[in-house]
Design a protein around this motif. Sequence first.
Motif: not given
Length: 490
Positions: A402-406
């Motif tokens: 999720x952090x990577x997507x953000x």
Amino acid sequence: MPVLWLVLIVFALATVGFFVGRMRALQSAGGDSRNLHSLPYFYGTNVALKVLVPALLVLGIWTLLQGVIINNVVSSGLPASAIPEGSTIGLVMSEVRRVAEGLDLLVAEGLMSQSQSENLRAEFTDVRARLAEVGIALGANVENSVLKAAQSYRSMTATGSVIMTLLVLCLAIAGAGFSIAQTHKNFRARNTVERGVLVLLIAAASLAILTTVGIVLSMVFETRNFFGLHSWTDFFFGSTWAPNFRGDSELSILPLLWGTLYISFVALLVAVPVGLFAAIYLSEYASRPVRSFAKPLLEILAGIPTIVYGLFALVTFGPFLLRIFGDGGYLGIDWMTDARSVATAGIVMGIMLIPFVSSLSDDIINAVPQSMRDGSYGLGATKSETIKQVVLPAALPGIVGAILLATSRAIGETMIVVMGAGAIARFAGNPLEALTTITTRIVSQLTGDGDFASPETLVAFALGLTLFVLTLGLNVLALYIVRKYREQYE
């Protein structure tokens, strides 16, 4: 014939073919479907597929290639005198297409006959004024060479459309005739349809892969052209971004890369803690009524267009920060001179990214088995200890994703940084100063009538390729982290 009507005719033929094929199969079995090798609808589907697939495939390929081929043929026939000094063949062909479009509109609205449009001459007619009657505005009078090229463009387009229509209809009818002729009770229609569907699925997957490869190759080739005109050492190791379309440009990516990473870092400082804490609350603490109300409300943020966030940063949040940190502001300090700054764009972008982090993290936390929570409670752990020492470590791979997507979303954002961060390429550590990003400069370099033979325009492809490699590296790193931690909980 318009493409839409042609598509509707092909689908109509496929629909008729479906019922004819189904009926023919039943007739061959004496009306008893038990005597058929396959279910009746497989026979109809076989006919429909053999009508649709060849016809629509040719229609799609023809539609994609016709404009390119005609454009190349017409442009090769333009004399050198048709290209004014300081212009390019691309700009002249753009005018040719606009003139051709205007002639089509004049004929369609009955202001000019087809023969008049074909015999029109710039020496005897004010073509610019005639095109203005149908809303086609040109910056200069139409030269005779441009008018002739536009007439050739229209003629070739009309001829190509007729040939395409005949070919597509012939393929559709031939497919229907062939498939209906082979339809009988012993025909393995189910096997044929399933193989056909498998081929379509493989083609769809291949199309997605080839599109990605094509995008990368297009950037690679244009980047190679750029490095043939500009020093790669200045691009990667220089310290100044100063494009000048008259020459002597300094095109270093480092100031842009610094601005991109800086603004993304500020955005993640806002999005990750807020989004993660919101996900923990919604999944572990919130009651069902609160969750059913708060989660959709939070996810509304993801549906707001980025231009709206940009306007919010420019009109509301930026001036708010300026009133606090600017000269004569509430704090009486002079740390901020303009509403556009790293903090303005970063914080607003962080607000935009909160749903990306919270929604995905919430789903991942909910996917942690309840048995792990029950085991922790059975050992005497409190709810907060269970969340900190059991749930979050188990959900860590998904949270990293999720952090990577953000992060990828932040690096690729354009509108918020255009309107909230400014357009100054430099090294600055003060978050209250204006900076710019790679995506902003790509838009700037490709906006307008830039010559794609100049390094000042081609640099956009080098910037795009660098951004692609950066994002790919983040994905590889995240995949490594996810696999490393996932092994501990499998």
